[in-house]
Design a protein around this motif. Structure first.
Motif, mmCIF file in Angstrom:
data_model
loop_
_atom_site.group_PDB
_atom_site.id
_atom_site.type_symbol
_atom_site.label_atom_id
_atom_site.label_comp_id
_atom_site.label_asym_id
_atom_site.label_seq_id
_atom_site.Cartn_x
_atom_site.Cartn_y
_atom_site.Cartn_z
ATOM 1 N N ASN A 282 0.803 -1.226 0.000
ATOM 2 C CA ASN A 282 0.000 0.000 0.000
ATOM 3 C C ASN A 282 0.836 1.276 0.000
ATOM 4 O OD1 ASN A 282 -2.306 -1.610 0.126
ATOM 5 N ND2 ASN A 282 -2.392 -1.552 2.345
ATOM 6 N N LEU A 283 1.782 1.371 0.933
ATOM 7 C CA LEU A 283 2.518 2.628 1.085
ATOM 8 C C LEU A 283 3.535 2.863 -0.031
ATOM 9 C CD1 LEU A 283 3.092 2.798 4.952
ATOM 10 C CD2 LEU A 283 1.281 3.823 3.571
ATOM 11 N N VAL A 284 4.273 1.809 -0.433
ATOM 12 C CA VAL A 284 5.258 1.988 -1.512
ATOM 13 C C VAL A 284 4.581 2.401 -2.822
ATOM 14 C CG1 VAL A 284 7.005 0.844 -2.930
ATOM 15 C CG2 VAL A 284 6.988 0.489 -0.460
ATOM 16 N N PRO A 285 3.460 1.766 -3.241
ATOM 17 C CA PRO A 285 2.769 2.238 -4.447
ATOM 18 C C PRO A 285 2.309 3.692 -4.344
ATOM 19 C CG PRO A 285 2.022 0.041 -3.908
ATOM 20 C CD PRO A 285 2.880 0.486 -2.755
ATOM 21 N N MET A 286 1.951 4.136 -3.134
ATOM 22 C CA MET A 286 1.544 5.535 -2.954
ATOM 23 C C MET A 286 2.736 6.476 -3.053
ATOM 24 S SD MET A 286 -0.262 7.380 0.339
ATOM 25 C CE MET A 286 1.257 7.311 1.307
ATOM 26 N N LEU A 287 3.896 6.060 -2.526
ATOM 27 C CA LEU A 287 5.072 6.925 -2.484
ATOM 28 C C LEU A 287 5.824 6.992 -3.811
ATOM 29 C CD1 LEU A 287 6.514 5.922 1.012
ATOM 30 C CD2 LEU A 287 5.280 8.018 0.438
#
Length: 316
Positions: A282-287
């Protein structure tokens, strides 16, 4: 529906417990993950649009970046919509078929991202260590073959794991202590022998995760060696800036994966497992869009140009 046979149970659905152990924060978590979903979709869509509309960015490095953004959109859509639904309902169920489908696509997109990050490392290696032959080596057809190969290999890997998991028998409670259908918590519910599944995970994890990471590591050792040999400090900085964003993404993504799958079993924790899955899923795709746009001058210039052209067109 459930069928009992010799103390074994085949469930028609599972219950995803997710973050139900903190019920007082369900609304807050819903808002947080909704924002993660919207930011990821918007950020990666902007990257894809900018790369498509900017002729100066039609080269292999940005072709791979566009595919990475598409992968990140797919990855976030596999997990977060189900999570958002579960925050709003009391019965947090997912059908057996839906669980297998979610696991399959999650594995596919994660594996494809690992391969694609390795492909992007190879692209930077050729660009910096063999610049005179870059155009010849990184032809459009070859780049497409690398991307298609990443997708096909990842899909086959996911199919194998999904088929093996779907053949297991499940007994006892049908509650998965996770926010998505992952293999490890599913194995805990199985009353079948999961030795083969675990061996496949370990073998493929070593080949896919560590294989991709080792390839990237070797590529960057050669890249850094080549950069250090450049006499001009300005050229060294420019050369390193072309791969710094990718290096940051690789560190975040593979760092979490390696910690999750290759840590000692004695240190296993469901809470840690959920946090690690949330990081790389979740977080890596957002960043990723922010990392590539904030650290890449060409992307920033193309973004400013697109915004200014749109403002100018509206004024006209």
């Amino acid at each position: 529906m459930q069928v009992d046979k010799e103390n074994q149970t085949t469930y028609g659905e599972f219950i995803l417990l997710g973050f139900s152990n903190i019920p007082q924060y369900q609304t807050v978590l819903f808002v947080v993950f909704l924002l993660i979903l919207l930011i990821t979709l918007l950020g990666n869509s902007v990257i894809i649009t900018i790369l498509s509309l900017s002729p100066q960015l039609h080269n292999p490095m940005y072709f791979f970046l566009g595919n990475l953004s598409f992968l990140d959109i797919c990855l976030i859509l596999v997990t977060v919509p189900q999570m958002l639904k579960n925050f709003l309902v009391e019965k947090k169920t997912i059908s057996f078929a839906g669980c297998m489908a979610q696991m399959h696509f999650f594995l596919t997109f994660c594996s494809a991202e690992e391969f694609l990050l390795a492909v992007m490392a190879y692209d930077r290696y050729v660009a910096i260590c063999n610049p005179m032959h870059y155009t010849m080596l990184m032809r459009k057809r070859f780049c497409i073959q690398l991307v298609v190969g990443s997708w096909v290999t990842a899909t086959l890997d996911a199919i194998l794991n999904t088929v093996l998991t779907s053949r297991l028998s499940f007994c006892g409670p049908n509650e998965i202590n996770h926010f998505l259908c992952e293999m490890a918590p599913l194995f805990k519910l199985s009353c079948s022998d999961t030795f083969l599944n675990e061996m496949v995970i370990f073998t493929e994890g070593t080949l896919v995760v560590m294989g991709s990471f080792s390839f990237i590591l070797v590529s960057y050792v050669r890249i850094i060696t080549a950069i250090l040999k450049i006499h001009s400090s300005e050229r060294r900085i420019k050369a390193f800036s072309t791969c710094s964003s990718h290096l940051v993404v690789v560190t975040l993504y593979f760092g979490t994966l390696i910690f999750m799958y290759f840590r000692p079993s004695s240190s296993y924790s469901l809470t840690t497992d959920k946090v690690a899955s949330m990081m790389y899923g979740n977080l890596v795709p957002m960043l990723n869009p922010f990392i590539y746009s904030l650290r890449n001058n060409e992307v920033k210039r193309a973004l400013r140009r697109a915004v200014f052209e749109r403002i100018f067109a509206q004024k006209m």
